[in-house]
Design a protein around this motif. Sequence first.
Motif, PDB file in Angstrom:
ATOM      1  N   GLU A  53       0.841  -1.039  -0.194  1.00 30.49           N
ATOM      2  CA  GLU A  53      -0.048  -0.122   0.144  1.00 30.49           C
ATOM      3  C   GLU A  53       0.705   1.201   0.063  1.00 30.49           C
ATOM      4  OE1 GLU A  53      -2.546  -0.129   3.381  1.00 30.49           O
ATOM      5  OE2 GLU A  53      -3.611  -2.118   2.741  1.00 30.49           O
ATOM      6  N   GLU A  54       2.080   1.391   0.497  1.00 33.24           N
ATOM      7  CA  GLU A  54       3.043   2.335   0.527  1.00 33.24           C
ATOM      8  C   GLU A  54       3.589   2.363  -0.668  1.00 33.24           C
ATOM      9  OE1 GLU A  54       5.791   2.189   3.636  1.00 33.24           O
ATOM     10  OE2 GLU A  54       4.403   1.008   5.191  1.00 33.24           O
ATOM     11  N   SER A  55       3.771   3.791  -1.146  1.00 28.69           N
ATOM     12  CA  SER A  55       4.148   4.091  -2.681  1.00 28.69           C
ATOM     13  C   SER A  55       5.535   3.909  -2.793  1.00 28.69           C
ATOM     14  CB  SER A  55       4.012   5.737  -2.853  1.00 28.69           C
ATOM     15  OG  SER A  55       4.788   6.326  -1.641  1.00 28.69           O
ATOM     16  N   ASP A  56       6.279   3.668  -1.818  1.00 24.12           N
ATOM     17  CA  ASP A  56       7.928   3.486  -1.992  1.00 24.12           C
ATOM     18  C   ASP A  56       8.169   1.814  -1.863  1.00 24.12           C
ATOM     19  OD1 ASP A  56       7.417   3.041   0.786  1.00 24.12           O
ATOM     20  OD2 ASP A  56       9.539   4.403   1.039  1.00 24.12           O
ATOM     21  N   GLY A  57       7.230   0.978  -1.531  1.00 22.33           N
ATOM     22  CA  GLY A  57       7.070  -0.433  -1.388  1.00 22.33           C
ATOM     23  C   GLY A  57       7.476  -0.629   0.089  1.00 22.33           C
ATOM     24  N   GLY A  58       7.661   0.073   1.023  1.00 21.08           N
ATOM     25  CA  GLY A  58       7.825   0.018   2.275  1.00 21.08           C
ATOM     26  C   GLY A  58       9.166  -0.820   2.825  1.00 21.08           C
ATOM     27  N   PHE A  59       9.126  -1.358   3.992  1.00 19.36           N
ATOM     28  CA  PHE A  59      10.189  -1.917   4.577  1.00 19.36           C
ATOM     29  C   PHE A  59      10.808  -3.082   3.303  1.00 19.36           C
ATOM     30  CE2 PHE A  59      12.227  -5.375   6.855  1.00 19.36           C
ATOM     31  CZ  PHE A  59      13.121  -4.819   7.629  1.00 19.36           C
ATOM     32  N   ILE A  60       9.874  -3.753   3.012  1.00 15.19           N
ATOM     33  CA  ILE A  60      10.017  -4.791   2.071  1.00 15.19           C
ATOM     34  C   ILE A  60      10.805  -4.594   0.614  1.00 15.19           C
ATOM     35  CG2 ILE A  60       8.095  -5.312   0.354  1.00 15.19           C
ATOM     36  CD1 ILE A  60       8.897  -7.921   3.085  1.00 15.19           C
ATOM     37  N   ALA A  61      10.563  -3.206   0.313  1.00 11.51           N
ATOM     38  CA  ALA A  61      11.527  -2.928  -0.710  1.00 11.51           C
ATOM     39  C   ALA A  61      12.734  -2.728  -0.632  1.00 11.51           C
ATOM     40  CB  ALA A  61      10.816  -1.428  -1.363  1.00 11.51           C
ATOM     41  N   HIS A  62      13.457  -2.540   0.527  1.00 14.78           N
ATOM     42  CA  HIS A  62      14.611  -2.573   0.963  1.00 14.78           C
ATOM     43  C   HIS A  62      15.408  -3.932   1.394  1.00 14.78           C
ATOM     44  CE1 HIS A  62      14.271   1.875   2.076  1.00 14.78           C
ATOM     45  NE2 HIS A  62      13.388   1.525   1.350  1.00 14.78           N
ATOM     46  N   THR A  63      14.818  -4.773   1.017  1.00 17.33           N
ATOM     47  CA  THR A  63      15.086  -6.187   1.623  1.00 17.33           C
ATOM     48  C   THR A  63      15.572  -7.025   0.514  1.00 17.33           C
ATOM     49  OG1 THR A  63      13.313  -6.225   3.227  1.00 17.33           O
ATOM     50  CG2 THR A  63      14.210  -8.281   2.936  1.00 17.33           C
ATOM     51  N   ASP A  64      16.674  -7.741   0.456  1.00 16.60           N
ATOM     52  CA  ASP A  64      17.147  -8.526  -0.644  1.00 16.60           C
ATOM     53  C   ASP A  64      16.842  -9.929  -0.541  1.00 16.60           C
ATOM     54  OD1 ASP A  64      18.367  -6.134  -1.883  1.00 16.60           O
ATOM     55  OD2 ASP A  64      20.218  -6.359  -0.894  1.00 16.60           O
ATOM     56  N   ASN A  65      16.727 -10.475   1.024  1.00 18.88           N
ATOM     57  CA  ASN A  65      16.577 -11.761   0.847  1.00 18.88           C
ATOM     58  C   ASN A  65      15.928 -11.824   2.397  1.00 18.88           C
ATOM     59  OD1 ASN A  65      16.905 -14.587   0.272  1.00 18.88           O
ATOM     60  ND2 ASN A  65      18.800 -14.769   1.835  1.00 18.88           N
ATOM     61  N   MET A  66      15.093 -12.789   2.494  1.00 14.69           N
ATOM     62  CA  MET A  66      14.324 -13.199   3.994  1.00 14.69           C
ATOM     63  C   MET A  66      14.451 -14.466   4.270  1.00 14.69           C
ATOM     64  SD  MET A  66      10.519 -12.343   4.818  1.00 14.69           S
ATOM     65  CE  MET A  66      10.656 -10.599   4.635  1.00 14.69           C
ATOM     66  N   MET A  67      14.770 -15.172   5.453  1.00 14.05           N
ATOM     67  CA  MET A  67      14.729 -16.364   5.772  1.00 14.05           C
ATOM     68  C   MET A  67      13.917 -16.426   6.905  1.00 14.05           C
ATOM     69  SD  MET A  67      19.064 -17.251   5.290  1.00 14.05           S
ATOM     70  CE  MET A  67      19.498 -15.846   6.240  1.00 14.05           C
ATOM     71  N   MET A  68      13.211 -17.395   6.983  1.00 10.93           N
ATOM     72  CA  MET A  68      12.305 -17.501   8.048  1.00 10.93           C
ATOM     73  C   MET A  68      12.113 -18.956   8.696  1.00 10.93           C
ATOM     74  SD  MET A  68       9.051 -15.683   6.487  1.00 10.93           S
ATOM     75  CE  MET A  68       8.690 -16.751   5.194  1.00 10.93           C
ATOM     76  N   LEU A  69      12.449 -19.113  10.044  1.00  9.68           N
ATOM     77  CA  LEU A  69      12.683 -20.289  10.588  1.00  9.68           C
ATOM     78  C   LEU A  69      11.413 -20.705  11.709  1.00  9.68           C
ATOM     79  CD1 LEU A  69      14.002 -23.011  10.943  1.00  9.68           C
ATOM     80  CD2 LEU A  69      15.966 -21.677  12.430  1.00  9.68           C
ATOM     81  N   SER A  70      10.839 -21.545  11.722  1.00 12.48           N
ATOM     82  CA  SER A  70       9.751 -21.800  12.839  1.00 12.48           C
ATOM     83  C   SER A  70      10.039 -23.119  13.389  1.00 12.48           C
ATOM     84  CB  SER A  70       8.592 -21.913  12.347  1.00 12.48           C
ATOM     85  OG  SER A  70       7.513 -22.073  13.051  1.00 12.48           O
ATOM     86  N   ILE A  71      10.287 -23.074  14.800  1.00  7.32           N
ATOM     87  CA  ILE A  71      10.259 -24.624  15.490  1.00  7.32           C
ATOM     88  C   ILE A  71       9.266 -24.739  16.594  1.00  7.32           C
ATOM     89  CG2 ILE A  71      12.117 -25.967  16.736  1.00  7.32           C
ATOM     90  CD1 ILE A  71      14.122 -24.207  15.623  1.00  7.32           C
ATOM     91  N   PRO A  72       8.393 -25.788  16.121  1.00  3.20           N
ATOM     92  CA  PRO A  72       7.383 -25.817  17.295  1.00  3.20           C
ATOM     93  C   PRO A  72       8.024 -26.759  18.387  1.00  3.20           C
ATOM     94  CG  PRO A  72       6.936 -27.258  15.526  1.00  3.20           C
ATOM     95  CD  PRO A  72       8.389 -26.450  15.117  1.00  3.20           C
ATOM     96  N   THR A  73       7.538 -26.339  19.645  1.00  4.35           N
ATOM     97  CA  THR A  73       7.723 -26.797  21.043  1.00  4.35           C
ATOM     98  C   THR A  73       9.464 -27.094  20.955  1.00  4.35           C
ATOM     99  OG1 THR A  73       7.436 -29.226  20.278  1.00  4.35           O
ATOM    100  CG2 THR A  73       5.637 -28.250  21.167  1.00  4.35           C
ATOM    101  N   PRO A  74      10.249 -25.856  20.951  1.00  3.04           N
ATOM    102  CA  PRO A  74      11.558 -26.111  21.104  1.00  3.04           C
ATOM    103  C   PRO A  74      11.884 -26.517  22.614  1.00  3.04           C
ATOM    104  CG  PRO A  74      10.893 -23.648  21.272  1.00  3.04           C
ATOM    105  CD  PRO A  74       9.672 -24.686  21.095  1.00  3.04           C
ATOM    106  N   SER A  75      12.934 -27.435  22.624  1.00  6.17           N
ATOM    107  CA  SER A  75      13.445 -27.901  24.031  1.00  6.17           C
ATOM    108  C   SER A  75      14.281 -26.744  24.769  1.00  6.17           C
ATOM    109  CB  SER A  75      14.218 -29.082  23.801  1.00  6.17           C
ATOM    110  OG  SER A  75      15.588 -28.534  23.187  1.00  6.17           O
ATOM    111  N   ASP A  76      14.667 -27.035  25.944  1.00 10.04           N
ATOM    112  CA  ASP A  76      15.129 -26.019  26.829  1.00 10.04           C
ATOM    113  C   ASP A  76      16.667 -25.936  26.289  1.00 10.04           C
ATOM    114  OD1 ASP A  76      12.870 -25.383  28.192  1.00 10.04           O
ATOM    115  OD2 ASP A  76      13.549 -26.648  29.911  1.00 10.04           O
ATOM    116  N   ASP A  77      17.133 -27.146  25.843  1.00 12.79           N
ATOM    117  CA  ASP A  77      18.515 -27.194  25.240  1.00 12.79           C
ATOM    118  C   ASP A  77      18.673 -26.341  23.923  1.00 12.79           C
ATOM    119  OD1 ASP A  77      19.686 -28.905  27.356  1.00 12.79           O
ATOM    120  OD2 ASP A  77      19.083 -30.875  26.169  1.00 12.79           O
ATOM    121  N   LEU A  78      17.678 -26.533  23.188  1.00 16.00           N
ATOM    122  CA  LEU A  78      17.704 -25.834  21.881  1.00 16.00           C
ATOM    123  C   LEU A  78      17.784 -24.248  22.097  1.00 16.00           C
ATOM    124  CD1 LEU A  78      17.199 -26.028  18.782  1.00 16.00           C
ATOM    125  CD2 LEU A  78      14.891 -25.290  19.334  1.00 16.00           C
TER     126      LEU A  78
END
Length: 156
Positions: A53-78
């Motif tokens: 919606e932003e004219s300049d593309g917002g924050f995402i326009a300045h991003t070259d690469n995005m990595m997302m990691l999700s770990i359900p129920t992480p252990s205390d050791d992790l």
Amino acid sequence: MKKYFITLLLAIAFQGAFCQTMTDFVNEFKGAEKAEYNEIPKALLALAGAASEESDGGFIAHTDNMMMLSIPTPSDDLKKNMLKSLTKLEGNGYSKLLESSDEGENIMMYCMKKGEVITEILMVSFDEKECEVLALTGKFDTKDVEELTSDEEDEE
């Protein structure tokens, strides 16, 4: 002369073993049990920026690469290993921008700067139910980081 050459090679090899970057951090934990890893390249991010919606593309326009990691129920050791790895980041040129702990949820944000430009942002959030990591590369300024952190605060 041979001793000096071997010593130099060993020093270089061990220096690499102790270095920690944002990508190293993500790679270290993306193999965890039940981990879900996604990487979004610049081409797809450009599409998202164009649909913004932003004219300049917002924050995402300045991003070259995005990595997302999700770990359900992480252990205390992790969680302990993640905190230890985050400490290595601080010793390798990354700065802690944010640390928050509220009702069992911990959020930490680190960045790497080159001059006045922020080139890497790492956000780590974990609680009893899930651990989430968001790693961004690009050319960001403080306004971009404020936009990202205000989005996090709005969700709370």
